[in-house]
Enzyme design. Structure first.
Site, PDB file in Angstrom:
ATOM      1  N   TYR A  31     -21.642 105.143   3.578  1.00  0.00           N
ATOM      2  CA  TYR A  31     -20.635 104.408   3.092  1.00  0.00           C
ATOM      3  C   TYR A  31     -19.656 103.723   4.544  1.00  0.00           C
ATOM      4  O   TYR A  31     -20.223 104.154   5.480  1.00  0.00           O
ATOM      5  CB  TYR A  31     -19.966 105.379   2.136  1.00  0.00           C
ATOM      6  CG  TYR A  31     -18.865 106.921   3.461  1.00  0.00           C
ATOM      7  CD1 TYR A  31     -19.421 107.637   3.713  1.00  0.00           C
ATOM      8  CD2 TYR A  31     -18.079 106.365   3.839  1.00  0.00           C
ATOM      9  CE1 TYR A  31     -18.962 107.840   5.194  1.00  0.00           C
ATOM     10  CE2 TYR A  31     -16.472 106.998   4.317  1.00  0.00           C
ATOM     11  CZ  TYR A  31     -16.874 107.630   5.308  1.00  0.00           C
ATOM     12  OH  TYR A  31     -16.478 108.135   5.937  1.00  0.00           O
ATOM     13  N   ARG A  50     -22.124  97.606  11.074  1.00  0.00           N
ATOM     14  CA  ARG A  50     -21.747  99.617  10.573  1.00  0.00           C
ATOM     15  C   ARG A  50     -22.809  99.562   9.838  1.00  0.00           C
ATOM     16  O   ARG A  50     -23.595 100.118   9.548  1.00  0.00           O
ATOM     17  CB  ARG A  50     -20.490  99.789  10.716  1.00  0.00           C
ATOM     18  CG  ARG A  50     -20.599 101.463  10.984  1.00  0.00           C
ATOM     19  CD  ARG A  50     -19.080 102.034  11.423  1.00  0.00           C
ATOM     20  NE  ARG A  50     -17.987 101.982  10.281  1.00  0.00           N
ATOM     21  CZ  ARG A  50     -17.282 102.772  10.765  1.00  0.00           C
ATOM     22  NH1 ARG A  50     -16.595 102.495  12.393  1.00  0.00           N
ATOM     23  NH2 ARG A  50     -16.271 102.646   9.391  1.00  0.00           N
ATOM     24  N   ARG A 100     -37.394 116.153  -7.979  1.00  0.00           N
ATOM     25  CA  ARG A 100     -36.684 116.097  -7.020  1.00  0.00           C
ATOM     26  C   ARG A 100     -37.462 116.771  -5.616  1.00  0.00           C
ATOM     27  O   ARG A 100     -38.107 117.721  -5.875  1.00  0.00           O
ATOM     28  CB  ARG A 100     -36.160 116.869  -7.514  1.00  0.00           C
ATOM     29  CG  ARG A 100     -34.838 117.656  -5.458  1.00  0.00           C
ATOM     30  CD  ARG A 100     -33.624 118.544  -6.473  1.00  0.00           C
ATOM     31  NE  ARG A 100     -32.756 118.995  -5.327  1.00  0.00           N
ATOM     32  CZ  ARG A 100     -33.247 119.231  -4.232  1.00  0.00           C
ATOM     33  NH1 ARG A 100     -34.783 120.070  -4.338  1.00  0.00           N
ATOM     34  NH2 ARG A 100     -32.664 119.886  -3.400  1.00  0.00           N
ATOM     35  N   HIS A 102     -37.662 115.990  -1.220  1.00  0.00           N
ATOM     36  CA  HIS A 102     -37.225 115.912  -0.294  1.00  0.00           C
ATOM     37  C   HIS A 102     -38.203 114.035   0.401  1.00  0.00           C
ATOM     38  O   HIS A 102     -36.511 113.117   0.542  1.00  0.00           O
ATOM     39  CB  HIS A 102     -37.294 116.582   0.803  1.00  0.00           C
ATOM     40  CG  HIS A 102     -36.515 117.900   0.661  1.00  0.00           C
ATOM     41  ND1 HIS A 102     -37.057 118.955  -0.130  1.00  0.00           N
ATOM     42  CD2 HIS A 102     -35.875 118.472   0.885  1.00  0.00           C
ATOM     43  CE1 HIS A 102     -35.861 120.050  -0.593  1.00  0.00           C
ATOM     44  NE2 HIS A 102     -34.871 119.863   1.083  1.00  0.00           N
ATOM     45  N   LYS A 147     -22.573 106.983   9.164  1.00  0.00           N
ATOM     46  CA  LYS A 147     -21.860 107.059   8.807  1.00  0.00           C
ATOM     47  C   LYS A 147     -22.544 107.774   7.114  1.00  0.00           C
ATOM     48  O   LYS A 147     -22.182 106.973   6.143  1.00  0.00           O
ATOM     49  CB  LYS A 147     -20.805 105.819   8.053  1.00  0.00           C
ATOM     50  CG  LYS A 147     -19.251 105.682   7.580  1.00  0.00           C
ATOM     51  CD  LYS A 147     -18.289 104.615   8.045  1.00  0.00           C
ATOM     52  CE  LYS A 147     -16.944 104.834   7.315  1.00  0.00           C
ATOM     53  NZ  LYS A 147     -16.675 105.983   7.534  1.00  0.00           N
ATOM     54  N   GLU A 179     -14.457 114.294  17.865  1.00  0.00           N
ATOM     55  CA  GLU A 179     -13.708 113.467  17.775  1.00  0.00           C
ATOM     56  C   GLU A 179     -12.792 114.401  16.479  1.00  0.00           C
ATOM     57  O   GLU A 179     -12.632 115.392  16.427  1.00  0.00           O
ATOM     58  CB  GLU A 179     -14.586 111.714  17.144  1.00  0.00           C
ATOM     59  CG  GLU A 179     -15.233 112.868  15.921  1.00  0.00           C
ATOM     60  CD  GLU A 179     -15.621 111.553  15.479  1.00  0.00           C
ATOM     61  OE1 GLU A 179     -15.591 110.315  14.911  1.00  0.00           O
ATOM     62  OE2 GLU A 179     -17.518 111.325  15.044  1.00  0.00           O
ATOM     63  N   LEU A 203     -18.177 108.409  15.784  1.00  0.00           N
ATOM     64  CA  LEU A 203     -19.145 107.954  15.111  1.00  0.00           C
ATOM     65  C   LEU A 203     -17.816 106.528  15.475  1.00  0.00           C
ATOM     66  O   LEU A 203     -16.722 105.844  16.461  1.00  0.00           O
ATOM     67  CB  LEU A 203     -18.083 107.409  13.844  1.00  0.00           C
ATOM     68  CG  LEU A 203     -18.193 106.151  12.856  1.00  0.00           C
ATOM     69  CD1 LEU A 203     -19.421 106.349  12.123  1.00  0.00           C
ATOM     70  CD2 LEU A 203     -16.945 106.439  11.692  1.00  0.00           C
TER      71      LEU A 203
HETATM   72  N1  PMP Z   1     -14.471 109.686  13.194  1.00  0.00           N
HETATM   73  C1  PMP Z   1     -14.979 109.714  11.593  1.00  0.00           C
HETATM   74  C2  PMP Z   1     -15.820 111.145  11.385  1.00  0.00           C
HETATM   75  C3  PMP Z   1     -14.104 109.285  10.313  1.00  0.00           C
HETATM   76  O1  PMP Z   1     -14.794 109.340   9.453  1.00  0.00           O
HETATM   77  C4  PMP Z   1     -13.591 107.793  10.624  1.00  0.00           C
HETATM   78  C5  PMP Z   1     -12.813 106.863   9.275  1.00  0.00           C
HETATM   79  N2  PMP Z   1     -14.111 106.340   9.416  1.00  0.00           N
HETATM   80  C6  PMP Z   1     -13.667 107.249  11.769  1.00  0.00           C
HETATM   81  C7  PMP Z   1     -13.717 108.457  13.189  1.00  0.00           C
HETATM   82  C8  PMP Z   1     -12.207 106.006  12.547  1.00  0.00           C
HETATM   83  O2  PMP Z   1     -13.305 105.105  11.706  1.00  0.00           O
HETATM   84  P1  PMP Z   1     -12.544 103.250  11.365  1.00  0.00           P
HETATM   85  O3  PMP Z   1     -11.546 103.427  12.657  1.00  0.00           O
HETATM   86  O4  PMP Z   1     -13.416 103.141  11.242  1.00  0.00           O
HETATM   87  O5  PMP Z   1     -12.223 104.151   9.965  1.00  0.00           O
END
Ligand code: PMP
Length: 281
Positions: A31, A50, A100, A102, A147, A179, A203
């Site tokens: 996403y 991304r 279904r 994998h 993501k 993070e 991320l």
């Molecule tokens: N880390 C994670 C795990 C996230 O879900 C997000 C939000 N998308 C971010 C960091 C921040 O990313 P962004 O600045 O691109 O929204």
């Protein structure tokens, strides 16, 4: 609300997804989430790149950049968003397939693409006063650079934060900060702004990227390096970044006050730089 689902624009109530969709059965999808400032999509190319990276890492296809922009513009018109700020949620899954299994389906399966626009709610008071956070073990998989829609550890961490009367969970892996559950984390010590380096455990946040650029362009010292847990507890200032979070000061970690419970001066400078920057975009 009109959404886009599999090449159709339709009211949310009329949108159906197969129970066999691999997004539903396996969380097999990716996403992206972006927003506008001044009614213009902010850092669209970064978000698109991304999305493409995440999709390609999982063997999924993405629409062309022009095509995606066209769909978003159609949704803007159909939902009367042209004079408002809005966010865009995009989800691509591997689609529906039976039986279904994998392994990736070979022929019978078309990807599912879902896009909707939403109003943006203001961060107001939280970003002015700062928020409480907690530290939690990072239970996520080894590809947090993708993501993916598989967000259960993130959901669990955020819920734990809420139940602890906090706004975000800062995640720890092997002694270091990675993070937040849905944000990147920055800490400041002796005027040096630090954040975890990009890796498979973090991320590549677009707001993170913008903050690093702003620091570099305004002679603030910035370092991408591993941050020890003790460093976060002894930081002069901490802030979180994200598309909906923007720049959010942290004033408490696990009950320990940061900067006497007040947003720090450098954090406030970065907030101002950020708001000035988005005004111009
Ligand atoms: N880390 C994670 C795990 C996230 O879900 C997000 C939000 N998308 C971010 C960091 C921040 O990313 P962004 O600045 O691109 O929204």
């Amino acid at each position: 609300m009109i959404i886009f689902l599999n090449n159709k624009y339709l009211p949310l109530e009329e949108a159906n997804i197969s129970p066999l969709d691999r997004g539903f059965l396996f969380a097999d999808g990716v996403y992206e989430f972006l927003r506008t400032y001044n009614c213009k999509l902010f850092r669209f190319d970064d978000h698109y790149n991304r999305l493409k990276y995440s999709a390609e890492e999982l063997g999924l296809a993405v629409p062309g950049k022009g095509n995606l922009k066209y769909i978003i513009n159609e949704l803007v018109t159909k939902n009367h968003f042209s004079t408002k700020e809005y966010s865009v949620y995009i989800q691509i899954t591997r689609g529906a397939s039976f039986p279904r299994l994998h392994k990736f389906p070979v022929a019978d399966c078309e990807q599912t693409m879902l896009i909707w626009l939403s109003n943006i709610s203001s961060n107001g008071i939280e970003n002015e006063n700062g928020v409480k956070t907690i530290l939690l073990k990072d239970l996520r998989w080894g590809r947090c650079d993708i993501k993916s829609i598989s967000l259960l550890p993130n959901v669990m961490a955020k819920q734990k934060a809420v139940e602890s009367n906090a706004v975000e969970a800062i995640l720890m892996r092997e002694g270091y900060i990675t993070e937040g559950s849905h944000t990147n984390v920055f800490s400041i010590k002796n005027s040096v702004v630090s954040t975890a380096p990009l890796s498979n455990f973090v991320l590549n946040g677009i707001t993170r990227k913008v903050v690093i650029e702003l620091c570099k362009n305004h002679e603030l010292k910035i370092s991408e390096r591993n941050i020890l847990i003790d460093e976060i507890l002894g930081a002069d200032e901490i802030f979180l970044t994200g598309t909906s979070t923007e720049i959010k000061p942290v004033v408490e970690v696990n009950g320990v006050e940061i900067n006497k419970g007040l947003p720090g001066e450098i954090t406030k400078i970065i907030q101002h730089l950020f708001y000035d920057y988005v005004k111009e975009n």
